[in-house]
Scaffold this motif. Structure first.
Motif, short mmCIF file in Angstrom:
data_model
loop_
_atom_site.label_atom_id
_atom_site.label_comp_id
_atom_site.label_asym_id
_atom_site.label_seq_id
_atom_site.Cartn_x
_atom_site.Cartn_y
_atom_site.Cartn_z
N GLY A 97 0.79 -1.22 0.00
CA GLY A 97 0.00 0.00 0.00
C GLY A 97 0.82 1.27 0.00
N ARG A 98 1.98 1.22 -0.59
CA ARG A 98 2.83 2.41 -0.69
C ARG A 98 2.49 3.15 -1.98
NH1 ARG A 98 7.15 1.03 2.93
NH2 ARG A 98 7.98 3.13 2.62
N ASN A 99 3.04 4.36 -2.14
CA ASN A 99 2.74 5.13 -3.35
C ASN A 99 3.99 5.67 -4.04
OD1 ASN A 99 3.52 7.04 -1.53
ND2 ASN A 99 1.61 8.22 -1.55
N GLN A 100 5.15 5.08 -3.75
CA GLN A 100 6.38 5.56 -4.37
C GLN A 100 6.45 5.14 -5.85
OE1 GLN A 100 6.66 3.80 -1.40
NE2 GLN A 100 7.31 5.39 0.02
N LYS A 101 7.06 5.99 -6.65
CA LYS A 101 7.31 5.70 -8.06
C LYS A 101 8.69 5.06 -8.17
CE LYS A 101 7.27 7.77 -12.66
NZ LYS A 101 6.97 8.99 -13.45
N ILE A 102 8.78 4.00 -8.96
CA ILE A 102 10.04 3.29 -9.15
C ILE A 102 10.71 3.84 -10.41
CG2 ILE A 102 11.16 1.05 -9.42
CD1 ILE A 102 9.64 1.40 -6.78
N VAL A 103 11.96 4.30 -10.29
CA VAL A 103 12.66 4.89 -11.43
C VAL A 103 14.09 4.36 -11.53
CG1 VAL A 103 11.30 7.02 -11.38
CG2 VAL A 103 13.44 6.90 -10.10
N HIS A 104 14.58 4.32 -12.74
CA HIS A 104 15.99 4.03 -12.97
C HIS A 104 16.76 5.33 -12.85
CE1 HIS A 104 19.70 2.80 -15.00
NE2 HIS A 104 19.29 1.54 -14.95
N THR A 105 17.94 5.28 -12.27
CA THR A 105 18.75 6.48 -12.05
C THR A 105 18.94 7.30 -13.33
OG1 THR A 105 19.94 5.30 -10.30
CG2 THR A 105 20.98 7.29 -11.18
N ILE A 106 19.21 6.61 -14.44
CA ILE A 106 19.46 7.31 -15.70
C ILE A 106 18.19 7.97 -16.23
CG2 ILE A 106 20.10 6.95 -18.13
CD1 ILE A 106 22.44 7.06 -16.13
N GLN A 107 17.04 7.38 -15.93
CA GLN A 107 15.78 8.02 -16.33
C GLN A 107 15.65 9.40 -15.72
OE1 GLN A 107 12.97 4.86 -15.09
NE2 GLN A 107 11.98 5.18 -17.07
N LEU A 108 15.94 9.50 -14.44
CA LEU A 108 15.77 10.77 -13.74
C LEU A 108 16.71 11.84 -14.31
CD1 LEU A 108 13.79 11.33 -11.44
CD2 LEU A 108 15.70 11.26 -9.87
N LEU A 109 17.93 11.44 -14.63
CA LEU A 109 18.87 12.37 -15.23
C LEU A 109 18.37 12.82 -16.61
CD1 LEU A 109 21.59 13.78 -14.80
CD2 LEU A 109 22.70 11.78 -15.83
N ASP A 110 17.84 11.89 -17.38
CA ASP A 110 17.30 12.21 -18.70
C ASP A 110 16.11 13.15 -18.59
OD1 ASP A 110 16.95 12.04 -21.52
OD2 ASP A 110 15.45 10.48 -21.27
N TRP A 111 15.23 12.91 -17.62
CA TRP A 111 14.07 13.80 -17.44
C TRP A 111 14.52 15.22 -17.13
CZ3 TRP A 111 11.17 9.95 -13.71
CH2 TRP A 111 10.71 8.86 -14.46
N ALA A 112 15.56 15.34 -16.33
CA ALA A 112 16.07 16.67 -15.98
C ALA A 112 16.61 17.38 -17.22
CB ALA A 112 17.15 16.56 -14.91
N TYR A 113 17.33 16.63 -18.07
CA TYR A 113 17.84 17.22 -19.31
C TYR A 113 16.67 17.65 -20.22
CZ TYR A 113 22.62 15.47 -18.42
OH TYR A 113 23.88 15.23 -17.91
N GLN A 114 15.67 16.79 -20.34
CA GLN A 114 14.52 17.10 -21.19
C GLN A 114 13.78 18.34 -20.68
OE1 GLN A 114 11.88 13.80 -22.12
NE2 GLN A 114 13.57 12.34 -22.06
N LYS A 115 13.60 18.43 -19.38
CA LYS A 115 12.93 19.59 -18.80
C LYS A 115 13.73 20.86 -19.05
CE LYS A 115 10.84 21.34 -14.53
NZ LYS A 115 10.64 21.12 -13.08
N GLU A 116 15.04 20.75 -18.93
CA GLU A 116 15.92 21.89 -19.19
C GLU A 116 15.77 22.37 -20.64
OE1 GLU A 116 20.73 22.68 -19.50
OE2 GLU A 116 19.99 21.23 -18.02
N ASP A 117 15.72 21.42 -21.59
CA ASP A 117 15.57 21.78 -23.00
C ASP A 117 14.22 22.46 -23.27
OD1 ASP A 117 18.05 20.72 -23.51
OD2 ASP A 117 17.31 18.80 -24.25
N LYS A 118 13.18 21.96 -22.63
CA LYS A 118 11.86 22.55 -22.82
C LYS A 118 11.80 23.97 -22.25
CE LYS A 118 9.18 18.25 -22.93
NZ LYS A 118 8.18 17.41 -22.23
N GLU A 119 12.46 24.15 -21.12
CA GLU A 119 12.49 25.49 -20.51
C GLU A 119 13.25 26.47 -21.40
OE1 GLU A 119 14.10 24.89 -16.63
OE2 GLU A 119 12.21 24.14 -15.78
N LYS A 120 14.29 26.00 -22.06
CA LYS A 120 15.05 26.86 -22.98
C LYS A 120 14.20 27.23 -24.20
CE LYS A 120 19.75 25.34 -21.86
NZ LYS A 120 20.95 24.62 -22.35
N GLU A 121 13.44 26.24 -24.71
CA GLU A 121 12.59 26.46 -25.86
C GLU A 121 11.48 27.46 -25.54
OE1 GLU A 121 11.16 22.67 -27.01
OE2 GLU A 121 13.11 21.94 -27.70
N GLY A 122 11.03 27.43 -24.28
CA GLY A 122 9.92 28.31 -23.88
C GLY A 122 10.31 29.74 -23.68
N LYS A 123 11.62 30.01 -23.62
CA LYS A 123 12.09 31.39 -23.39
C LYS A 123 12.06 32.21 -24.68
CE LYS A 123 15.02 30.48 -19.39
NZ LYS A 123 16.39 30.51 -18.85
#
Length: 452
Positions: A426-452
């Protein structure tokens, strides 16, 4: 009928060295148990001993049994099989051992002897043959299975099956696995089938060859995709050899060392031109690094395996050692990190993935007690030994902090097992691979740059 009696009725097995009641080639190596003094330092590290309290389910107990067969005091029979195959092969005992006794290597060699003396028969033998020989070594067949699973998920069939309760005819642990099965997407080897090399984004700083894995590229292709994205983002050309195959870890764990050797030879040839071989699955990476163990009676291939294994590195360690771009976008989350056994104990990689995670802005790392304790996945252990795997998982989940949103790790088997733990308790944690999280951060950074 004993093994010795059976031998009289059969052609005599090949043997380059007499070693008690081990009657076939590729025997357990006496050098591996020579330094074991049965001191007991390994006991607290062993999940199966923790649960059973039985000496034969402890590392030193298993070493004693393996040695006793070599001395002719025990035979290769059901009583020997049970403790050897009940081992999780998590390698925590070797980490704890003052003498670095390679219990995992002994276990795998003993399993090879057991399966030659006592091959699986009936439906178990057929199922084992189907998966180990008929499916895992054949990527196209796995891709076909993946396509069927994708149809099952996207067509609405999955919803009908769950709603009507049809899954309840399956064993409970398989029902649990179906409930947390990840969404199947396009395999990376299909995505880049027309490209010999995926070029770096920007200036090329290095080149690596990427082990995509067999099941990994079908069930966790999004993680493979993230791995390619992160490597190319950090200036690496990524080669994906087309003739690579399954690493053979599941085969070796199951005692099928002949097939393990066959797959090892194919991978050694597939990656022979690579200077660096990067993997993102702890179990696969550990197996690649241990290929020389499969060839201790074949000097020519052992030398090739040693050259190969020296090139293998986990993606988190490769990025840490060669330098990586620290993301600027925030991923605001509290997470904890689980050490996959074959990453922490098998490859000695502990700090590198943690460093990658804490370099992501917004990530708050919460320590997990006993983070390197096995979760119970252990390849297909949670299928072959579901009761023990559940008990190990329960112990693991007790150590997961309550106040985290994510649990990060570096092995797909662990991800499935921990996802079952989250659901079961009955837990609610999301399971992620370490590299996924790093990739998501890069993708978010790119989107933020595009939005400027």
């Amino acid at each position: 009928m004993s093994i010795k009696e059976k031998e009289v009725l059969q052609d005599p097995p090949c043997s380059s060295q007499s070693l008690g009641n081990y009657l076939w080639d590729d025997k357990p190596d006496p050098d591996k148990w020579a330094d074991c003094v049965h001191c007991g330092m390994c006991l607290e590290s062993c999940p199966t001993y923790e649960i059973t309290g039985q000496e034969q389910h402890s590392p030193r107990g298993r070493v004693h049994l393996i040695k006793s067969v070599a001395e002719g005091k025990l035979e290769v029979n059901e009583q020997f099989l049970d403790p050897v195959f009940a081992c999780l092969d998590c390698r925590a005992c070797t980490t704890a051992c003052p003498a670095d006794v390679d219990v995992g290597g002994l276990i795998e060699e003993a399993r090879g002897q057991i399966r030659q003396a006592m091959p699986l028969t009936g439906w178990k033998g057929q199922v084992s043959k189907l998966f180990l020989k008929g499916l895992f070594p054949h990527q196209e067949r796995l891709n076909s299975i993946g396509s069927l699973l994708k149809f099952y998920q996207k067509s609405g069939v999955q919803k009908v099956v769950r709603k009507t309760g049809l899954m309840n005819v399956m064993p409970p642990h398989l029902v649990q696995m179906e409930a947390i099965m990840p969404d199947v997407k396009q395999p990376v080897r299909k995505k880049y089938k027309d490209e010999e090399i995926v070029k770096a984004k920007g200036e090329t700083k290095g080149e690596v060859a990427f082990l995509t894995g067999c099941v990994m590229d079908v069930m966790f292709s999004d993680i493979n995709d993230s791995t390619v994205n992160v490597l190319t983002r950090n200036g690496n050309d990524v080669a994906i050899p087309k003739n690579q195959t399954c690493c053979g870890a599941l085969h070796v764990h199951a005692g099928d060392r002949d097939t393990g050797r066959k797959l090892a030879k194919q991978n050694i040839e597939a990656f022979k031109d690579a200077d660096t071989i990067v993997g993102n699955a702890a179990g696969c990476g550990c197996m690649l690094q241990e290929y020389p163990e499969l060839f201790h009676e074949d000097p020519e291939w052992k030398e090739k395996a040693e050259e190969f294994s020296a090139k293998v590195v986990d993606v988190s360690k490769y990025l840490y050692d060669t330098g990586y771009e620290k993301p600027k976008a925030e991923i605001n989350t509290r997470l904890t990190y689980h050490d996959a056994c074959h990453l922490a104990h098998g490859q000695g990689v502990r700090k590198e993935p943690r460093e990658l995670l804490i370099d992501i802005p917004g990530v708050e790392m919460v320590n997990m007690p006993n983070a390197d304790r096995c979760c119970g996945s252990a390849g297909v252990y949670n299928i072959t030994n579901p009761e023990m795997a559940d008990a190990v998982l329960e112990s693991k989940m007790e150590n997961v902090p309550d106040d985290v949103e994510m649990i990060s790790m570096g092995n797909p088997g662990c991800m499935l097992q921990m996802a079952m733990g989250v659901q079961k308790y009955g837990r609610n944690q999301k399971i992620v691979h370490t590299i996924q999280l790093l990739d998501w951060a890069y993708q978010k950074e790119d989107k933020e740059k595009e939005g400027k």
